[in-house]
Design a protein around this motif. Structure first.
Motif, PDB file in Angstrom:
ATOM      1  N   ARG A 247       2.126   2.073  -3.307  1.00 44.22           N
ATOM      2  CA  ARG A 247       1.108   2.706  -4.156  1.00 44.22           C
ATOM      3  C   ARG A 247       0.842   4.151  -3.750  1.00 44.22           C
ATOM      4  N   GLY A 248       1.591   4.620  -2.744  1.00 43.24           N
ATOM      5  CA  GLY A 248       1.443   6.003  -2.315  1.00 43.24           C
ATOM      6  C   GLY A 248       0.437   6.222  -1.204  1.00 43.24           C
ATOM      7  N   GLU A 249      -0.124   5.135  -0.661  1.00 38.93           N
ATOM      8  CA  GLU A 249      -1.084   5.279   0.426  1.00 38.93           C
ATOM      9  C   GLU A 249      -0.363   5.626   1.724  1.00 38.93           C
ATOM     10  N   VAL A 250      -1.011   6.426   2.554  1.00 35.64           N
ATOM     11  CA  VAL A 250      -0.456   6.794   3.853  1.00 35.64           C
ATOM     12  C   VAL A 250      -0.977   5.791   4.879  1.00 35.64           C
ATOM     13  N   ILE A 251      -0.069   5.163   5.598  1.00 36.18           N
ATOM     14  CA  ILE A 251      -0.421   4.200   6.634  1.00 36.18           C
ATOM     15  C   ILE A 251      -0.157   4.856   7.984  1.00 36.18           C
ATOM     16  N   GLU A 252      -1.192   4.948   8.808  1.00 33.51           N
ATOM     17  CA  GLU A 252      -1.045   5.531  10.140  1.00 33.51           C
ATOM     18  C   GLU A 252      -0.209   4.603  11.021  1.00 33.51           C
TER      19      GLU A 252
ATOM     20  N   TRP B   8      -6.131  -8.731   3.874  1.00 34.69           N
ATOM     21  CA  TRP B   8      -5.030  -8.883   2.916  1.00 34.69           C
ATOM     22  C   TRP B   8      -4.679 -10.362   2.755  1.00 34.69           C
TER      23      TRP B   8
ATOM     24  N   ARG C 224       0.826  -1.211   0.000  1.00 35.80           N
ATOM     25  CA  ARG C 224       0.000   0.000   0.000  1.00 35.80           C
ATOM     26  C   ARG C 224       0.858   1.259   0.000  1.00 35.80           C
ATOM     27  N   MET C 225       1.946   1.235   0.754  1.00 35.26           N
ATOM     28  CA  MET C 225       2.834   2.399   0.794  1.00 35.26           C
ATOM     29  C   MET C 225       3.492   2.594  -0.569  1.00 35.26           C
TER      30      MET C 225
ATOM     31  N   ASP D 147      -6.101  -0.484  10.896  1.00 31.59           N
ATOM     32  CA  ASP D 147      -6.252   0.333   9.687  1.00 31.59           C
ATOM     33  C   ASP D 147      -5.747  -0.402   8.454  1.00 31.59           C
TER      34      ASP D 147
END
Length: 125
Positions: free
Chosen positions: A6-11, A28, A3-4, A22
């Motif tokens: 792909r540019g997603e922000v993971i808290e 998954w 996910r990271m 989250d």
């Protein structure tokens, strides 16, 4: 990591670990297994909350491996239930039928495994 990438922000939590609720690791894994097993459907059931503030030790890793292996074997054999050490089978690891799993059982705090666990917690404080 996927996910990271792909540019997603993971808290992250206060310890700097990704917030697993989250990220939804269970979904998954289910998606990956569904593809590998050619499953038409998958269901992720979250049975409770788990919190940990330290890495898994060797004993934890053995237990996780045993549970995961038993779950896969049970699924391939068509068994349905919860994987764990079955008190009714002398503590043997197995797939326990859902009808046998119910809430309301009182924890016996005098059981040797509970006493050992609490002693270990106290020793590591």
């Amino acid at each position: 990591a996927e996910r990271m990438a792909r540019g997603e922000v993971i808290e992250h939590d206060a310890f700097g670990h990704p917030r697993l609720d989250d990220v939804n690791v269970g979904r998954w894994i289910a998606d990956k297994l569904s593809i590998a097993l050619h499953a038409e459907k998958s269901l992720v059931v979250k049975s409770g909350y788990f919190a940990r503030s330290a890495p898994a030790n060797a004993e934890d890793r053995v237990l996780v491996d045993e549970c995961a292996s038993m779950a896969v074997r049970g699924a391939l054999d068509g068994e349905v239930g919860v994987v764990g050490h079955d008190e009714d089978s002398g503590g043997q690891m197995g797939v326990i039928d859902f009808p046998r799993v119910s809430g309301g059982k009182v924890l016996d705090i005098s059981a040797p495994w509970v006493v050992d666990l609490l002693a270990g917690v106290q020793a590591n404080r």
